[in-house]
Each structure stands twice: as C-alpha cells, then as structure tokens.
Design a protein around this motif. Structure first.
Motif, PDB file in Angstrom:
ATOM      1  N   VAL A 104       0.850  -1.186   0.000  1.00  0.00           N
ATOM      2  CA  VAL A 104       0.000   0.000   0.000  1.00  0.00           C
ATOM      3  C   VAL A 104       0.887   1.238   0.000  1.00  0.00           C
ATOM      4  CG1 VAL A 104      -1.792   1.271   1.234  1.00  0.00           C
ATOM      5  CG2 VAL A 104      -1.810  -1.238   1.244  1.00  0.00           C
ATOM      6  N   GLU A 105       0.640   2.142  -0.946  1.00  0.00           N
ATOM      7  CA  GLU A 105       1.432   3.357  -1.065  1.00  0.00           C
ATOM      8  C   GLU A 105       0.983   4.395  -0.033  1.00  0.00           C
ATOM      9  OE1 GLU A 105       4.134   3.949  -3.655  1.00  0.00           O
ATOM     10  OE2 GLU A 105       3.891   1.905  -2.921  1.00  0.00           O
ATOM     11  N   GLN A 106       1.892   5.284   0.320  1.00  0.00           N
ATOM     12  CA  GLN A 106       1.570   6.370   1.244  1.00  0.00           C
ATOM     13  C   GLN A 106       0.495   7.265   0.639  1.00  0.00           C
ATOM     14  OE1 GLN A 106       3.043   6.627   4.272  1.00  0.00           O
ATOM     15  NE2 GLN A 106       1.634   8.289   4.795  1.00  0.00           N
ATOM     16  N   GLN A 107      -0.519   7.585   1.439  1.00  0.00           N
ATOM     17  CA  GLN A 107      -1.622   8.388   0.956  1.00  0.00           C
ATOM     18  C   GLN A 107      -1.550   9.798   1.552  1.00  0.00           C
ATOM     19  OE1 GLN A 107      -5.475   6.262   1.284  1.00  0.00           O
ATOM     20  NE2 GLN A 107      -4.238   4.548   1.997  1.00  0.00           N
ATOM     21  N   ALA A 108      -1.941  10.758   0.745  1.00  0.00           N
ATOM     22  CA  ALA A 108      -2.009  12.133   1.241  1.00  0.00           C
ATOM     23  C   ALA A 108      -3.089  12.254   2.309  1.00  0.00           C
ATOM     24  CB  ALA A 108      -2.292  13.093   0.085  1.00  0.00           C
ATOM     25  N   ASP A 109      -4.187  11.556   2.093  1.00  0.00           N
ATOM     26  CA  ASP A 109      -5.274  11.536   3.071  1.00  0.00           C
ATOM     27  C   ASP A 109      -5.378  10.119   3.606  1.00  0.00           C
ATOM     28  OD1 ASP A 109      -7.555  11.536   4.543  1.00  0.00           O
ATOM     29  OD2 ASP A 109      -8.875  12.321   2.978  1.00  0.00           O
ATOM     30  N   ASN A 110      -5.011   9.933   4.856  1.00  0.00           N
ATOM     31  CA  ASN A 110      -4.968   8.587   5.412  1.00  0.00           C
ATOM     32  C   ASN A 110      -6.342   7.937   5.514  1.00  0.00           C
ATOM     33  OD1 ASN A 110      -2.191   8.576   5.730  1.00  0.00           O
ATOM     34  ND2 ASN A 110      -2.283   9.545   7.756  1.00  0.00           N
ATOM     35  N   GLN A 111      -7.387   8.752   5.354  1.00  0.00           N
ATOM     36  CA  GLN A 111      -8.731   8.200   5.441  1.00  0.00           C
ATOM     37  C   GLN A 111      -9.291   7.813   4.064  1.00  0.00           C
ATOM     38  OE1 GLN A 111      -9.966   7.634   8.522  1.00  0.00           O
ATOM     39  NE2 GLN A 111      -7.967   8.411   9.147  1.00  0.00           N
ATOM     40  N   ALA A 112      -8.544   8.067   3.011  1.00  0.00           N
ATOM     41  CA  ALA A 112      -9.081   7.830   1.670  1.00  0.00           C
ATOM     42  C   ALA A 112      -9.317   6.344   1.409  1.00  0.00           C
ATOM     43  CB  ALA A 112      -8.132   8.403   0.628  1.00  0.00           C
ATOM     44  N   PHE A 113      -8.417   5.510   1.879  1.00  0.00           N
ATOM     45  CA  PHE A 113      -8.548   4.061   1.703  1.00  0.00           C
ATOM     46  C   PHE A 113      -8.301   3.386   3.037  1.00  0.00           C
ATOM     47  CE2 PHE A 113      -7.607   5.695  -2.463  1.00  0.00           C
ATOM     48  CZ  PHE A 113      -8.422   4.947  -3.301  1.00  0.00           C
ATOM     49  N   GLN A 114      -9.076   2.354   3.303  1.00  0.00           N
ATOM     50  CA  GLN A 114      -8.976   1.646   4.570  1.00  0.00           C
ATOM     51  C   GLN A 114      -8.798   0.149   4.329  1.00  0.00           C
ATOM     52  OE1 GLN A 114      -8.912   2.957   7.678  1.00  0.00           O
ATOM     53  NE2 GLN A 114      -8.968   5.012   6.784  1.00  0.00           N
ATOM     54  N   PRO A 115      -8.125  -0.526   5.266  1.00  0.00           N
ATOM     55  CA  PRO A 115      -8.001  -1.984   5.138  1.00  0.00           C
ATOM     56  C   PRO A 115      -9.367  -2.650   5.185  1.00  0.00           C
ATOM     57  CG  PRO A 115      -6.472  -1.124   6.783  1.00  0.00           C
ATOM     58  CD  PRO A 115      -7.400  -0.010   6.444  1.00  0.00           C
ATOM     59  N   LEU A 116      -9.564  -3.595   4.314  1.00  0.00           N
ATOM     60  CA  LEU A 116     -10.833  -4.308   4.244  1.00  0.00           C
ATOM     61  C   LEU A 116     -11.008  -5.268   5.422  1.00  0.00           C
ATOM     62  CD1 LEU A 116     -13.310  -4.617   2.465  1.00  0.00           C
ATOM     63  CD2 LEU A 116     -12.016  -6.196   1.026  1.00  0.00           C
ATOM     64  N   PHE A 117      -9.866  -5.810   5.899  1.00  0.00           N
ATOM     65  CA  PHE A 117      -9.886  -6.765   7.007  1.00  0.00           C
ATOM     66  C   PHE A 117      -8.882  -6.343   8.079  1.00  0.00           C
ATOM     67  CE2 PHE A 117     -10.634  -9.061   2.991  1.00  0.00           C
ATOM     68  CZ  PHE A 117     -11.945  -9.438   3.189  1.00  0.00           C
TER      69      PHE A 117
END
Length: 491
Positions: free
Chosen positions: A400-413
């Motif tokens: 998983v690449e570093q995101q500018a917004d940490n809330q943009a994508f979340q772990p599914l499990f």
C-alpha cells in the motif's frame, strides 16, 4: 485397494458430477470415501489446510465425501497460462513451468510416481477411492502418456464406469467408438455404462439401450436426467454452459471474463442469490451500467491487464468508477486495480513495469515464490467484526502506497495485506478467494448495492454458502441414486 473409476467418452460428459454424486452416495451409506483425479488441468483451484493447491472440483468431491480435501486427491494440477505453457503443481506445490510439447518428457515419470504415492497414502486412510478420469480414455495419440484414465484404472484394477453425454448427440457412436479404441485389458475393466444429461421419455430410449448392451456386452447401469443444479466448473469453457440469466432480479453484477480467468467459482454464491443476476462479459463487449463490476482472478495478471487496456475495457471501468459505480477486484483483479505491476524477473513473460488502472493505491511485484494458504480474518467493511474465511493463491506481493489523506482508503480486514476499500465503499480489492462464501459478509456487501438502488436490505443473518452447497450435494446424490445402480461396483 478398493476403488471405482469414472471415465467419459468426451470432455464435459459428466465425469466430475458423477464422481461427486458417488462420493456423497457412498458416504451416506457409511463408507469412508476419498475422491481422486491423477492429473487435472484447471484454473479453478483450492488451497488445502497445509497450503497445497488442488483442483477445486476435487475439493468439492471431498466435501461430498464428508472429508477434508488433501493434496493426494489431485497430485498433479496443471494451470494454463497462455502461449501453450502451464504451471506444473505436484503434490500441491509448484515445481516449474513447461510447454505442452515438453511436459511429458520432463514430468511423466515424476508425475506417475506422485500418483502412485498418493494412491498408496489414500488407500491406507480410506475404505474406497472414487477416481475420475480426464477428457477421453481413447485418445490414441495420447494413450501412451495418459496419466489420468485407464493407466490409473489398471493400476488399481478398478471397476470402471463409462459415462456419455447424450445431450450432445451421437452417444451410441461415442460409447462404441471409445470401447473399440481401448486395449482388451482396459475394456475388461468397463463394468457399466451411464447415459448422462437425458431429456425426454425413457421408453423412447429403451430400444437404444437394449442394442447398446447387446452390441457391447456391458450393462447400462444408469440413465441420468439433465440436471439443472449449478456446480463448480473446472475451466472457463463451462462459463458458456451456465444457466440462463434470471428473468428479473434486483441487482445486476458483471464479471469481466478475462482470457485467463481463474477461480470464477468465487462467484457461485452470488449466482445462488435469488435477487442477483451475474453476467460474464468479454473485455471486447460494452460494459453497460451494472450495479457492480468484478475483475476476477487470473493466471497471468499482466497479459490480461494489457488486454483490458487495448480493448478499451480498462478505460470503461475507470469511467464507470469515476461516475460512482462499484468495482471489486479479487486476487489478480485486485492487482490490476492498483497503480503499478512490476515483473522484474519475467515470471509472467517479458520483464517490465506496467501501469494498472490506478483505482487503488497499491504497487505489486510479481515474484517466483507463490503464496497459497487458508485465512481466517475479521472484516472492517462493509460491516465491522464479521468473521471471514477464504484462501490466498498468488505470486504477487502488493504494497500500500503512502496516501495524502490517510482516510481515503482503509483496510478491508484486520490484515491490511489482504485488501482495501475506498472511503465511499465504491472501489474494493482483496486477495481473498472464497470471499462471497461467507454469507453475512456477502449480504452486507450486496446491501450496499441495494442501498444505492433504494431497495430494502436483505437479512444478513444467513448461513455460509457451504451449507447451501451441502444441500445441493445431497440433492445431486439423491437424484443420481434414483437413476444409477451402484451396487455392482461395490466390493
């Protein structure tokens, strides 16, 4: 070693279905039964408890027998990957990649030894082995190197059933021709003929049955009607033979039929949902406006990614997602949804670095070491805390690449390495096969789609698909038992 062998006059004659039914019939009669297929060529695979790969059909047969799937039940699995090459898996572990011309020269002796050892092991643990052949036992150009059909039957001295698909036409010619091409010692093992997929009035078939028995000297032990139940298929050809689309459903889900599609058995639970229609489309076709699009697993992720891009389907999926559509990628499909797929060693062909669909912030590196294991995790989405069981089969490692917004994508499990979902719960990706087998998770995911359509939510307190599969297996066994005399084949 007590055994029954099932061979067919052609591919798709019904060997897998009949073997499955016999396993359940004998299990219900108190036998401890094991299925067996010496060599299987399929992209639908299952991972056993010890992390070994076998054909998914043999896993279903094991469940029909009421036992846990073992790698010995399918000691050789060939997974085609294009360009006339296949990955070779022996006793559950990948041992190499080979083209069709060189396979038997390199692997015949190794393969037969694995078959003998597997049969010996099964023979010490089970009362009876129900073996399935592959294709036809009478391919004269292949018989000298056939690892699956009459070589196994002779090794076991197995009472053998010859099954023919009458729905195709030419059934009597298929049976007589097959028997004529067998060696005398092979033909002696054929103790009964089963006519499969019969439609119509049995009395109209009787003159043909009488002639066939007089002509061959072999009894017709069963005439099985055309069964409508949907069972896991062995390869993508079966996608063309699936049941017609349901007349009217609440949700329409499209699965992209990739050229090297793998583990499309993942979607059998969706097809079992009465309110859901599942449609497989070629990358060359129009995507339309379904309620969700699924990119399934594939044996060669990069080749299928390139085809999606060249056909225009990649752009269509990107536009669909941008308009708010729901997209799910599983295994290879998950990798395709990412930013980059790198193959520095040329595992899938030519070494290189390839742009994905850029819908998920992951970068994948294809490596030589395969991950194959069962998993038990807990969901974060679409509902927190649901137990989810499945299995991984993949050669890529995704980061998983570093995101500018940490809330943009979340772990599914609860394991971040198994998948991601975006904040709108529109783009999903997971390495987990068997995801939809989990009834509560499946219903929760479908309810997200229903909510978007303004439809009432379905109950999520439903059983997992395995319980529905058990009912299907019982129904199959009961139907076949009503039309098959298995007694002559029992010790």
């Amino acid at each position: 070693m007590k055994s029954i062998m099932v061979v067919g006059t052609t591919s798709h004659a019904g060997k897998s279905l009949l073997t499955t039914a016999i396993c359940r019939i004998l299990s219900r009669r108190g036998w401890r039964v094991a299925p067996f297929k010496g060599q299987n060529m399929a992209l639908n695979a299952y991972v056993t408890a010890n992390g070994g790969e076998i054909g998914y059909a043999q896993a279903v047969q094991a469940w029909a027998a009421g036992v846990v799937p073992w790698v010995e039940m399918n000691p050789i699995l060939l997974k085609p990957q294009g360009d006339m090459t296949s990955q070779v898996i022996i006793r559950g572990r990948p041992v190499g990649k080979v083209n069709a011309a060189d396979y038997y020269e390199q692997y015949f002796e190794i393969g037969w030894r694995a078959i003998e050892e597997s049969l010996q092991h099964l023979g010490t643990e089970f009362d009876l082995i129900v073996c399935e052949g592959a294709g036809s036992p009478a391919e004269i150009n292949l018989k000298h190197r056939d690892l699956t059909n009459m070589r196994v039957a002779k090794h076991l001295n197995a009472s053998t059933i010859l099954v023919v698909d009458i729905d195709r036409g030419g059934a009597f010619a298929h049976v007589v021709g097959t028997l004529e091409l067998l060696e005398p010692d092979e033909r002696l093992l054929i103790k009964g003929i089963v006519i499969n997929k019969f439609r119509g009035q049995r009395s109209l078939l009787e003159p043909g049955i009488k002639w066939l028995q007089e002509r061959t000297g072999i009894p017709v032990v069963g005439v099985i009607p055309y069964l409508q139940e949907l069972f896991p298929a062995e390869d993508s050809l079966d996608l063309m033979e699936r049941k017609p689309q349901k007349a009217q459903t609440d949700l329409n889900i499209t699965v992209i039929r990739l050229p090297r599609i793998a583990n499309f058995t993942d979607f059998d639970p969706l097809e079992s949902e009465p309110t859901v229609s599942v449609k497989y489309i070629s990358p060359k076709h129009d995507l339309g406006h379904p309620d969700a699009v699924i990119i399934p697993g594939t044996k060669t992720t990069i080749a299928d990614l390139i085809l999606l891009q060249k056909s225009g389907m990649a752009e269509a999926i990107q536009n669909y997602a941008a308009s708010g559509g729901t997209v799910l990628g599983i295994c290879g499909g998950y990798q395709i949804l990412g930013q980059i797929i790198a193959d520095p060693e040329g595992i899938e062909g030519q070494a290189g670095r390839y742009q994905g669909l850029n819908l998920l912030p992951i970068r994948t590196v294809i490596t030589g070491q395969k991950i194959a294991r069962q998993r038990q995790v807990t969901s974060n989405f679409p509902q927190m805390g649901l137990p989810v069981n499945g299995f991984e089969i993949h050669q890529g490692r995704s980061r998983v690449e570093q995101q500018a917004d940490n809330q943009a994508f979340q772990p599914l499990f609860d394991d971040v390495n198994l998948g991601l979902v975006d904040s709108c719960q529109s783009v999903w990706g997971s390495y987990l096969h068997g995801l939809f087998d989990n009834g509560p998770w499946r219903r929760a995911w479908l309810n997200r789609l229903r909510q978007q359509r303004g439809l009432k939510s379905l109950p999520t307190g439903v059983a997992n698909y395995r319980e529905q599969r058990e009912q299907m297996l019982d129904s199959l066994a009961t139907e076949v038992e009503n039309h098959l005399d298995i007694t002559p084949f029992l010790p």
